[in-house]
Design a protein around this motif. Sequence first.
Motif, PDB file in Angstrom:
ATOM      1  N   ASP A 224       0.761  -1.099  -0.075  1.00  0.00           N
ATOM      2  CA  ASP A 224       0.022   0.078  -0.072  1.00  0.00           C
ATOM      3  C   ASP A 224       1.112   1.228  -0.036  1.00  0.00           C
ATOM      4  OD1 ASP A 224      -2.478   1.298   0.086  1.00  0.00           O
ATOM      5  OD2 ASP A 224      -2.059   1.917   2.436  1.00  0.00           O
ATOM      6  N   ALA A 225       0.671   2.306  -0.842  1.00  0.00           N
ATOM      7  CA  ALA A 225       1.147   3.593  -0.775  1.00  0.00           C
ATOM      8  C   ALA A 225      -0.082   4.576  -0.921  1.00  0.00           C
ATOM      9  CB  ALA A 225       2.099   3.812  -1.883  1.00  0.00           C
ATOM     10  N   TRP A 236       7.970   4.389   2.836  1.00  0.00           N
ATOM     11  CA  TRP A 236       7.594   2.950   2.791  1.00  0.00           C
ATOM     12  C   TRP A 236       6.964   2.439   1.657  1.00  0.00           C
ATOM     13  CZ3 TRP A 236      10.500   2.210   6.539  1.00  0.00           C
ATOM     14  CH2 TRP A 236      10.444   2.907   7.727  1.00  0.00           C
ATOM     15  N   GLN A 237       7.919   2.509   0.678  1.00  0.00           N
ATOM     16  CA  GLN A 237       7.390   1.993  -0.663  1.00  0.00           C
ATOM     17  C   GLN A 237       8.460   1.017  -1.445  1.00  0.00           C
ATOM     18  OE1 GLN A 237       5.679   6.378  -2.276  1.00  0.00           O
ATOM     19  NE2 GLN A 237       7.818   6.148  -1.778  1.00  0.00           N
ATOM     20  N   ILE A 238       8.047   0.300  -2.371  1.00  0.00           N
ATOM     21  CA  ILE A 238       9.000  -0.711  -2.812  1.00  0.00           C
ATOM     22  C   ILE A 238       9.810   0.117  -4.059  1.00  0.00           C
ATOM     23  CG2 ILE A 238       7.735  -2.428  -2.107  1.00  0.00           C
ATOM     24  CD1 ILE A 238       6.872  -3.091  -4.934  1.00  0.00           C
ATOM     25  N   ASP A 239       9.398   0.992  -4.635  1.00  0.00           N
ATOM     26  CA  ASP A 239       9.616   1.899  -6.075  1.00  0.00           C
ATOM     27  C   ASP A 239       8.882   2.754  -6.203  1.00  0.00           C
ATOM     28  OD1 ASP A 239      11.779   1.893  -7.964  1.00  0.00           O
ATOM     29  OD2 ASP A 239      10.231   1.630  -9.305  1.00  0.00           O
ATOM     30  N   ALA A 240       9.723   4.142  -6.346  1.00  0.00           N
ATOM     31  CA  ALA A 240       9.034   5.573  -6.659  1.00  0.00           C
ATOM     32  C   ALA A 240       9.681   6.063  -7.872  1.00  0.00           C
ATOM     33  CB  ALA A 240       8.819   6.294  -5.446  1.00  0.00           C
ATOM     34  N   ASP A 241       9.134   6.475  -8.948  1.00  0.00           N
ATOM     35  CA  ASP A 241       9.775   7.174  -9.937  1.00  0.00           C
ATOM     36  C   ASP A 241       9.299   8.713 -10.033  1.00  0.00           C
ATOM     37  OD1 ASP A 241      10.743   4.627 -10.795  1.00  0.00           O
ATOM     38  OD2 ASP A 241       9.445   4.271 -12.301  1.00  0.00           O
ATOM     39  N   LYS A 258       6.918   9.383  -5.367  1.00  0.00           N
ATOM     40  CA  LYS A 258       5.506   8.977  -5.530  1.00  0.00           C
ATOM     41  C   LYS A 258       5.745   7.485  -6.080  1.00  0.00           C
ATOM     42  CE  LYS A 258       0.938   9.501  -7.364  1.00  0.00           C
ATOM     43  NZ  LYS A 258       0.160  10.339  -8.371  1.00  0.00           N
ATOM     44  N   ALA A 259       5.223   6.473  -5.430  1.00  0.00           N
ATOM     45  CA  ALA A 259       5.428   4.982  -5.835  1.00  0.00           C
ATOM     46  C   ALA A 259       4.249   4.908  -7.249  1.00  0.00           C
ATOM     47  CB  ALA A 259       4.854   3.944  -4.766  1.00  0.00           C
ATOM     48  N   GLN A 260       4.708   4.124  -7.972  1.00  0.00           N
ATOM     49  CA  GLN A 260       3.739   3.904  -9.057  1.00  0.00           C
ATOM     50  C   GLN A 260       3.200   2.178  -9.010  1.00  0.00           C
ATOM     51  OE1 GLN A 260       6.966   4.220  -9.511  1.00  0.00           O
ATOM     52  NE2 GLN A 260       7.883   2.306 -10.215  1.00  0.00           N
ATOM     53  N   ARG A 261       2.355   2.003  -9.739  1.00  0.00           N
ATOM     54  CA  ARG A 261       1.765   0.496  -9.564  1.00  0.00           C
ATOM     55  C   ARG A 261       2.942  -0.337  -9.754  1.00  0.00           C
ATOM     56  NH1 ARG A 261      -3.227  -2.328 -12.850  1.00  0.00           N
ATOM     57  NH2 ARG A 261      -2.911  -4.364 -11.849  1.00  0.00           N
ATOM     58  N   ILE A 262       3.571  -0.644 -11.253  1.00  0.00           N
ATOM     59  CA  ILE A 262       4.491  -1.627 -11.399  1.00  0.00           C
ATOM     60  C   ILE A 262       5.861  -1.006 -11.412  1.00  0.00           C
ATOM     61  CG2 ILE A 262       5.293  -2.853 -13.134  1.00  0.00           C
ATOM     62  CD1 ILE A 262       2.417  -3.695 -12.338  1.00  0.00           C
ATOM     63  N   PRO A 301      -0.976   2.637  -5.531  1.00  0.00           N
ATOM     64  CA  PRO A 301      -0.355   3.984  -5.584  1.00  0.00           C
ATOM     65  C   PRO A 301      -1.189   5.179  -4.957  1.00  0.00           C
ATOM     66  CG  PRO A 301      -0.387   3.126  -8.015  1.00  0.00           C
ATOM     67  CD  PRO A 301      -1.375   2.352  -7.037  1.00  0.00           C
ATOM     68  N   SER A 302      -0.762   6.073  -4.470  1.00  0.00           N
ATOM     69  CA  SER A 302      -1.414   7.252  -4.012  1.00  0.00           C
ATOM     70  C   SER A 302      -2.470   7.435  -4.862  1.00  0.00           C
ATOM     71  CB  SER A 302      -0.362   8.511  -3.903  1.00  0.00           C
ATOM     72  OG  SER A 302      -0.928   9.538  -3.576  1.00  0.00           O
ATOM     73  N   GLY A 303      -3.687   7.929  -4.171  1.00  0.00           N
ATOM     74  CA  GLY A 303      -4.688   8.320  -4.965  1.00  0.00           C
ATOM     75  C   GLY A 303      -5.740   7.249  -5.264  1.00  0.00           C
ATOM     76  N   SER A 304      -5.232   6.178  -4.775  1.00  0.00           N
ATOM     77  CA  SER A 304      -6.077   4.966  -5.091  1.00  0.00           C
ATOM     78  C   SER A 304      -7.228   4.446  -4.041  1.00  0.00           C
ATOM     79  CB  SER A 304      -5.222   3.480  -5.513  1.00  0.00           C
ATOM     80  OG  SER A 304      -4.461   3.449  -6.399  1.00  0.00           O
TER      81      SER A 304
END
Length: 535
Positions: A224-225, A236-241, A258-262, A301-304
């Motif tokens: 969750d982000a 607390w994210q696995i990857d943020a572009d 900000k983390a993206q889905r993939i 992602p944020s906003g979901s």
Amino acid sequence: MLKFTNVRLLFAALMAAGALMSGCQKNGSLPAQNASATQNTTKLKTEAVSLTQGFEVGSTSPKTAYDVSPTGSSSGDNVTLSGNSWNLYDALIGNLSGDLKAGSWAARIRNTGKITMLFDVTTGISTVTVKSGTYGTDGASTWGLFYSVNGGSSWTQAGSTITSTTTLTLSTFTITGVTGTARIEIRKLSGGTNRVDIDDITINDNGGTGGGGTVLTGKKFLFDASHLENAGSADWQIDADGTESVPIYTGGTTVETKAQRIPTPSYTGITSGTAETYWKGALSSWAIELVKRGELVETLPSGSTITYGTSAAQDLSNYDVFVVCEPNRLFTAAEKTALMNFVANGGGLFMIADHTAATTAGTDANGYNPSDRDGDGYDSPRVWNDLMTNNGINNNNPFGFSVNYVDISESPSTNVYTGTNASAQLVLNGAAGTASKLAFYNGSTATLIPANNSSVQGLFWRNSATNGGTANAMALLATYGSGRVVWIGDSSDADDGTGDTNDSLFNGWSGDAPSGYTSHPALHLNASLWLAKAQ
């Protein structure tokens, strides 16, 4: 990369009065249901899942062409999915709008193509389930499931031929008498240009209820982000572009990654030697280790919005485990319903909290500090307690514990569970190794309430607490309905020390000194696999 040391712990204690923002890092809905109705909606199976394949391949497909040159080239049609080799002849892995898929990707077959396992399951096959549907505006196609018990030398069709429809439909095949090594193949039986989508293949074995032994691959983890897990100095994210403006407790905003889905680069490129810096996030070590074990990871992602039982692409029904590391915003009423139903119907929920105080207004008389990073009056202990006491389904701490409003450090605790609870032993001594030491760098504890849920089991307690008692638990597990939950009271232990360069990150994952000071990777990974019913 900064590392925790005893000096750092002393420094953290001296700085506690100013740590309000630093946190422990120092740095479509369903209607409400009563608990019994919710827990009876899924029929439990007695066999164990020995393989799942959902064709979730990250940001890019490993096979974008139906056939390769020369025509019918076997090796060119081979792909590696979740650590296993498959052959996709006259088939590809697609994510177009016309593809019917449970997640982001599905296999698509044309002509008389087929999808073939190039490896065996070893404990037989009792049933196989497959989701299928007609691609786009094509006409219906027929397909069949075949199995082999001699390494693919000969094949036998299981069950009836299936005709695809315009909705993604689950088909179940029962196979009798197959108790040893076996593999499957899905063949499109009607030729021509009509195409069929295949997704979420699941093989159930004849090995009983499972547990231990080989780790099952292809499990889907959603991190969750969407609840400001990146607020303040957290990451607390696995990857943020990308970047986004995030509220802070003093007013105004900060610019955070900000983390993206993939995650990118694609996790199809991860090998046993891939470094955690392959992705940029403080939880990248955790996620990459899961991928190395053949599992799948994504971000909400944020906003979901968290949903369960809807057609949303990232609906929780498409995942095995939902990981929420230190949420800083309350879940909405609909999200709490979704979370409770997800767990009750078989999902795994990984709950991670941080330190706090009697109120979120500031340091209290005990010297405790809240970790309300965005200043909305709620930090992660309060978010989790709100879920467990205000969810509209069971408001009486249904997971069997409550989070205490404290701010403690333990360096480390060796007060680890030593009993015979099978689930606890899998989490503490599972496929990822032995978890015998757990350090907290400002975290919260929990009080166990077995009267509300007899399955709740402490894993670690403070060194000063009673082993096996109900007070001062630092980590625990429980079951609810047919699902599972794990709770840990400090987010620092999942922090790998890398991520947003504007945040204060420390390596609590594996960088504590001296070597062997903690065993955080083993605890988090074993717990993840237990939640996913993968070991």
